[in-house]
Design a protein around this motif. Sequence first.
Motif, short mmCIF file in Angstrom:
data_model
loop_
_atom_site.label_atom_id
_atom_site.label_comp_id
_atom_site.label_asym_id
_atom_site.label_seq_id
_atom_site.Cartn_x
_atom_site.Cartn_y
_atom_site.Cartn_z
N CYS A 12 -5.72 24.68 95.50
CA CYS A 12 -5.27 25.31 96.74
C CYS A 12 -5.56 26.81 96.70
CB CYS A 12 -3.78 25.05 96.91
SG CYS A 12 -2.85 25.46 95.44
N SER A 13 -4.89 27.56 97.57
CA SER A 13 -5.11 29.00 97.63
C SER A 13 -4.52 29.67 96.40
CB SER A 13 -4.44 29.55 98.89
OG SER A 13 -4.20 30.91 98.74
N PRO A 14 -5.19 30.71 95.89
CA PRO A 14 -4.61 31.44 94.74
C PRO A 14 -3.24 32.02 95.05
CG PRO A 14 -6.69 32.45 95.48
CD PRO A 14 -6.50 31.21 96.28
N PHE A 31 -11.51 22.59 86.30
CA PHE A 31 -10.45 21.61 86.53
C PHE A 31 -10.29 21.42 88.04
CE2 PHE A 31 -9.86 23.43 82.43
CZ PHE A 31 -9.46 22.38 81.63
N ILE A 32 -10.52 20.20 88.49
CA ILE A 32 -10.49 19.95 89.93
C ILE A 32 -9.25 19.13 90.27
CG2 ILE A 32 -11.74 18.95 91.88
CD1 ILE A 32 -14.24 19.25 89.83
N PHE A 34 -6.22 33.29 76.20
CA PHE A 34 -7.08 34.44 76.46
C PHE A 34 -6.55 35.24 77.65
CE2 PHE A 34 -9.33 30.36 77.48
CZ PHE A 34 -9.02 30.30 78.81
N SER A 35 -7.24 36.32 78.00
CA SER A 35 -6.81 37.18 79.10
C SER A 35 -6.69 36.38 80.39
CB SER A 35 -7.81 38.31 79.28
OG SER A 35 -7.69 38.83 80.58
N ILE A 36 -5.69 36.72 81.19
CA ILE A 36 -5.49 35.99 82.44
C ILE A 36 -6.66 36.15 83.39
CG2 ILE A 36 -2.96 36.02 82.39
CD1 ILE A 36 -3.09 38.34 84.42
N TYR A 37 -7.47 37.18 83.18
CA TYR A 37 -8.61 37.37 84.09
C TYR A 37 -9.77 36.43 83.75
CZ TYR A 37 -5.66 41.09 85.48
OH TYR A 37 -4.56 41.77 85.95
N ARG A 38 -9.58 35.58 82.74
CA ARG A 38 -10.56 34.55 82.47
C ARG A 38 -10.15 33.25 83.17
NH1 ARG A 38 -13.48 35.01 77.16
NH2 ARG A 38 -13.49 37.24 76.72
N CYS A 39 -9.16 33.33 84.02
CA CYS A 39 -8.76 32.17 84.81
C CYS A 39 -8.89 32.52 86.28
CB CYS A 39 -7.32 31.79 84.48
SG CYS A 39 -6.66 30.54 85.59
N GLU A 40 -9.71 31.77 86.98
CA GLU A 40 -9.89 32.01 88.42
C GLU A 40 -9.67 30.71 89.17
OE1 GLU A 40 -10.58 34.67 90.26
OE2 GLU A 40 -11.13 36.19 88.78
N MET A 41 -9.36 30.85 90.46
CA MET A 41 -9.20 29.65 91.29
C MET A 41 -10.27 29.60 92.37
SD MET A 41 -5.16 29.15 91.86
CE MET A 41 -5.30 27.52 92.60
N ALA A 42 -10.76 28.39 92.65
CA ALA A 42 -11.63 28.18 93.81
C ALA A 42 -10.78 27.44 94.83
CB ALA A 42 -12.84 27.36 93.41
N ILE A 76 -3.78 13.41 98.43
CA ILE A 76 -4.96 13.13 99.25
C ILE A 76 -5.42 14.38 99.99
CG2 ILE A 76 -4.50 10.68 99.55
CD1 ILE A 76 -3.49 11.56 102.45
N ASN A 77 -4.69 15.51 99.80
CA ASN A 77 -5.07 16.74 100.51
C ASN A 77 -6.51 17.11 100.24
OD1 ASN A 77 -2.97 17.86 102.14
ND2 ASN A 77 -1.76 18.02 100.27
N ILE A 78 -6.91 17.01 98.97
CA ILE A 78 -8.29 17.35 98.62
C ILE A 78 -9.10 16.07 98.41
CG2 ILE A 78 -9.76 18.41 96.87
CD1 ILE A 78 -7.47 20.50 96.47
#
Lengths: 645, 86
Positions: free
Chosen positions: A70-72, A8-9, A87-95, A14-16
């Motif tokens: 943005c930043s995690p 998901f982007i 699912f487990s929260i560790y299956r969600c990551e941010m770039a 307009i920041n990104i």
Amino acid sequence: MARRIGVFICHCGINIAGVIDVEKVAEEMRKYPGVAFATTYQYMCSDPGQNLIREKIEEENLDAVVVAACSPSMHEETFRSVCKDYFSIYRCEMANIREQSSWVHDPEEATEKAIKLLKATVEKVRENEDFNPIMVPVERKCLVIGGGIAGIQAALDIADAGYKVILVEKEPSIGGRMAQLSETFPTLDCSQCILTPKMVMVSRHPNIKLLSYSEVIEISGFVGNFNVKILKNPRYVDEDKCTVCGDCEKVCPVIVPNEFEMKRAPRKAIFIPFPQAVPSTYTLDREACLGLAPLTCAECRDACEADAINYDMQAKVIEEKVGAIIVATGYDLYDKNKLVEYGYGDDDDIITSLEFERMLSASGPTGGKIIKPSTGEEPKKVVFIQCAGSRDVQHMPYCSSICCMYTAKHALLYKHNVHDGEAYIFYIDIRATGKGYEEFIARVMEEERINYIRGKVAKIFREGDKIVVYGIDTLTGKRVEIKADLVVLAMAIVGKKGTKDIAKLLKVAVDDGIFLKEAHPKLKPVEALSRGIYFAGCAQSPKDIPAVVAQASASASKVLSIISKDKLEKDPLIAVVDEEHCSGCGVCISVCPYEAMQRQPNGKAKCIEALCEGCGTCAASCPSGNIEMRNYKDEQIEKMIEVII
Amino acid sequence: MKYWVKKELKPPHGKVYIIEDRCKGCGFCIEFCPQQVLQESEEFNSRGYHPPKLVENDKKCIGCSFCSLVCPEFAIYIEKEEENED
């Protein structure tokens, strides 16, 4: 292992999207192995954005999610709480493609980097394992460092809520700077009259353990479980036996300056800083006393009828366990000797604002009478200089926040004392932002007829029995020369001496070596970056009494949110030792900043779950590579590096 | 630095008496005086020792009498001077 990853982007307005070609990124990611779905949205953190993630997890049967935004530190929690239902929260990551890409690169490079960061994050989430949070018990007690108005208020709030508080004060009495003030702006309440009831409440409160004349010397542990060592200096007087009769003081032969009176009045080596001191007891100043080992003079002990004086008292180290810590160490004035242009240090008739407070105070060295220190006469012309050391690139660049107000108060009180006197105030601007402050300034300007001169003072020097103040009135453009009897400098406020040492013990940051640094300037103004540590009062920034009290109550409520629970959730992403292959060399034990690595009886290292903060220092230092960080396994990191370069 | 108080606190004052010929020059009184009022003199006494003498400003003695307590030869004593109330 995740097999259907959704990407998901976020445009972030307009920041990104203003820099990065988000559609191209999505297109690229759709082609990447393991990615089942990729889309973009204007504000992923908005409710519709979060719903989009929910919808797609269900529709596309996703088993992991990567959000490029943005930043995690901003929104990781938001997106993880969305994923928690599936699912487990560790299956969600941010770039982080905003701070680390769109804000710092040109469009073409940024787009390319965003793709790489996303691919690396996909690789990471693919190998992430599911963990449950670690539950750690909480010590339901709080430590408050500093017994000024901030520390007093915080301690009372927590104690009133029914929890134990340990209040540590370095000086013989609590009260801090507020106890030194004469009257408070803008209502002109007597400072001591409104403070002392709170001091008495502290001394009487069953939930508050007051350790005065004490210092915190060691702090270890983590939120919910801090271990604190407090050094209780010997005051050589039994607090419970002392009746404050003052017989000891009368016979003591040693005379030294009284710090409470800004050294403008003498005191004996055995002293009570001010009559309302809490705890109400005399203290023997070890440095000033003629000598305790060998005992040189025993006049005070012989005079004491209550038998309260004990020259054999020893310093004691008290160990306590607390769940949270509030730092309220307060402020000092800027070093007066650094203000050479204002001639401080050489002249009796140039004094600081706190010295003037003591002069105004009815219990002060002059008994509330305003004098010209060099002669003892009543000064007929007084010049007040604001921003002495503040808002000055050569000294302190910031505004000390309260000087405009207290200088107005000083001038007003001067006029009330000396009716035929003239008062001049040199200012840069008047900053009167609090409730009733502007009205107070207006009253001082108009009703009291104080001469406000907009401009800085260039030079101050003595001419005969007068102090000559040279300055420029920037409103008329004319030079001003005033022959004054007394000059009062509104000195800049700096963090208390020793703030840095306390910060080092707590492992919290200090801004430019002056004030404690909060976790976020707007949204976390009382929190330190490390969990479980909070700030109150001028240790964090200069502020007036209402703001200090508000901040103290704020940090007390933060503390209550921790110590009112039985157990705290802790991040399970910690270090794990491969015990089978551990050689027991002990390198990890020596490098761990949290003392989480410990040696087992079989010689091998073990990570204590509750102590580990997941910093990874041990994993990096292990010579045989036998320590791994959960969800930051070597294979994951290697794979991430591979796709990036 | 000047105090702003009307009535300055005055420390008590003691007068030091040294019985020079009793002194054996051990230097305890010089060593232990908390106000550093004493120093070794260059003169010899009848026994050939250097007795103590007052440093230039003997106003510093506050009359704690610790010197007479540590003197093994009872060669030094203090008389407290009464304060003049004015």
